[in-house]
Design a protein around this motif. Structure first.
Motif, PDB file in Angstrom:
ATOM      1  N   THR A   1      17.450  85.474  61.213  1.00 33.35           N
ATOM      2  CA  THR A   1      16.889  86.547  60.402  1.00 33.35           C
ATOM      3  C   THR A   1      15.595  87.130  60.957  1.00 33.35           C
ATOM      4  O   THR A   1      15.135  88.156  60.472  1.00 33.35           O
ATOM      5  N   LEU A   2      14.993  86.458  61.931  1.00 32.29           N
ATOM      6  CA  LEU A   2      13.707  86.845  62.506  1.00 32.29           C
ATOM      7  C   LEU A   2      12.604  86.937  61.447  1.00 32.29           C
ATOM      8  O   LEU A   2      11.728  87.777  61.519  1.00 32.29           O
ATOM      9  N   VAL A   3      12.665  86.027  60.472  1.00 36.04           N
ATOM     10  CA  VAL A   3      11.633  85.903  59.454  1.00 36.04           C
ATOM     11  C   VAL A   3      10.688  84.790  59.896  1.00 36.04           C
ATOM     12  O   VAL A   3      11.137  83.734  60.352  1.00 36.04           O
ATOM     13  N   CYS A   4       9.390  85.024  59.763  1.00 35.67           N
ATOM     14  CA  CYS A   4       8.398  84.026  60.146  1.00 35.67           C
ATOM     15  C   CYS A   4       8.126  83.110  58.944  1.00 35.67           C
ATOM     16  O   CYS A   4       7.775  83.580  57.865  1.00 35.67           O
ATOM     17  N   VAL A   5       8.316  81.807  59.138  1.00 39.89           N
ATOM     18  CA  VAL A   5       8.111  80.827  58.071  1.00 39.89           C
ATOM     19  C   VAL A   5       7.307  79.652  58.621  1.00 39.89           C
ATOM     20  O   VAL A   5       7.119  79.524  59.825  1.00 39.89           O
ATOM     21  N   SER A   6       6.859  78.764  57.745  1.00 42.69           N
ATOM     22  CA  SER A   6       6.048  77.631  58.196  1.00 42.69           C
ATOM     23  C   SER A   6       6.883  76.513  58.815  1.00 42.69           C
ATOM     24  O   SER A   6       6.395  75.766  59.648  1.00 42.69           O
ATOM     25  N   GLN A   7       8.160  76.393  58.414  1.00 47.45           N
ATOM     26  CA  GLN A   7       9.027  75.341  58.966  1.00 47.45           C
ATOM     27  C   GLN A   7      10.485  75.802  58.890  1.00 47.45           C
ATOM     28  O   GLN A   7      10.819  76.654  58.079  1.00 47.45           O
ATOM     29  N   PRO A   8      11.351  75.246  59.742  1.00 46.18           N
ATOM     30  CA  PRO A   8      12.745  75.706  59.799  1.00 46.18           C
ATOM     31  C   PRO A   8      13.483  75.668  58.455  1.00 46.18           C
ATOM     32  O   PRO A   8      14.289  76.549  58.175  1.00 46.18           O
ATOM     33  N   SER A   9      13.211  74.694  57.625  1.00 45.48           N
ATOM     34  CA  SER A   9      13.925  74.607  56.344  1.00 45.48           C
ATOM     35  C   SER A   9      13.550  75.732  55.383  1.00 45.48           C
ATOM     36  O   SER A   9      14.222  75.927  54.374  1.00 45.48           O
ATOM     37  N   ASP A  10      12.509  76.491  55.696  1.00 51.25           N
ATOM     38  CA  ASP A  10      12.113  77.625  54.858  1.00 51.25           C
ATOM     39  C   ASP A  10      12.833  78.915  55.220  1.00 51.25           C
ATOM     40  O   ASP A  10      12.676  79.927  54.541  1.00 51.25           O
ATOM     41  N   CYS A  11      13.637  78.897  56.283  1.00 54.60           N
ATOM     42  CA  CYS A  11      14.369  80.095  56.700  1.00 54.60           C
ATOM     43  C   CYS A  11      15.351  80.520  55.608  1.00 54.60           C
ATOM     44  O   CYS A  11      16.030  79.676  55.025  1.00 54.60           O
ATOM     45  N   PRO A  12      15.433  81.821  55.356  1.00 52.29           N
ATOM     46  CA  PRO A  12      16.441  82.290  54.397  1.00 52.29           C
ATOM     47  C   PRO A  12      17.818  82.289  55.049  1.00 52.29           C
ATOM     48  O   PRO A  12      17.947  82.289  56.274  1.00 52.29           O
ATOM     49  N   CYS A  13      18.843  82.311  54.223  1.00 51.40           N
ATOM     50  CA  CYS A  13      20.205  82.428  54.745  1.00 51.40           C
ATOM     51  C   CYS A  13      20.373  83.833  55.333  1.00 51.40           C
ATOM     52  O   CYS A  13      19.818  84.794  54.809  1.00 51.40           O
ATOM     53  N   PRO A  14      21.155  83.957  56.405  1.00 47.43           N
ATOM     54  CA  PRO A  14      21.343  85.260  57.031  1.00 47.43           C
ATOM     55  C   PRO A  14      22.006  86.293  56.123  1.00 47.43           C
ATOM     56  O   PRO A  14      21.740  87.467  56.227  1.00 47.43           O
ATOM     57  N   ASP A  15      22.880  85.854  55.225  1.00 48.40           N
ATOM     58  CA  ASP A  15      23.572  86.769  54.323  1.00 48.40           C
ATOM     59  C   ASP A  15      22.955  86.641  52.932  1.00 48.40           C
ATOM     60  O   ASP A  15      22.870  85.537  52.385  1.00 48.40           O
ATOM     61  N   VAL A  16      22.543  87.745  52.337  1.00 48.43           N
ATOM     62  CA  VAL A  16      21.868  87.710  51.037  1.00 48.43           C
ATOM     63  C   VAL A  16      22.744  87.158  49.922  1.00 48.43           C
ATOM     64  O   VAL A  16      22.235  86.741  48.880  1.00 48.43           O
ATOM     65  N   GLN A  17      24.058  87.131  50.113  1.00 51.26           N
ATOM     66  CA  GLN A  17      24.965  86.605  49.091  1.00 51.26           C
ATOM     67  C   GLN A  17      25.033  85.082  49.115  1.00 51.26           C
ATOM     68  O   GLN A  17      25.572  84.479  48.206  1.00 51.26           O
TER      69      GLN A  17
END
Length: 88
Positions: free
Chosen positions: A36-52
């Motif tokens: 998603t190329l979202v910047c987060v503090s740790q990998p487990s904070d990444c959002p899912c690629p699909d909003v559904q």
């Protein structure tokens, strides 16, 4: 894996080289989520690629506080993944 659910990687058209060039332009001092190329503090904070999709955290049986992230479609699927992961 679990029930055949998997995520298609959503990267810009044009191949890996273009995706790599694009990811290098995203400012991030912590962790840059690869899908998603979202910047987060740790990998487990990444959002899912699909909003559904719903992010399920599967606790690591050996490392307290650690978890694996699995993205699934629907709350029942999350419960199914968690139930199946206990058998491993």
């Amino acid at each position: 894996m679990f029930g055949g659910h998997h995520q298609q990687q959503q990267r810009p058209a044009g191949g890996m080289g273009q995706w790599q060039a694009h990811s290098e332009t995203v400012p991030c001092s912590s962790y840059l989520c690869p899908d998603t190329l979202v910047c987060v503090s740790q990998p487990s904070d990444c959002p899912c690629p699909d909003v559904q999709d719903i992010k399920c955290l599967i606790a690591d049986g050996q490392d307290k506080g650690a978890s694996t992230v699995v993205c699934v479609r629907g709350q029942e699927e999350c419960a199914d993944v968690q139930r199946k992961s206990r058998k491993i």
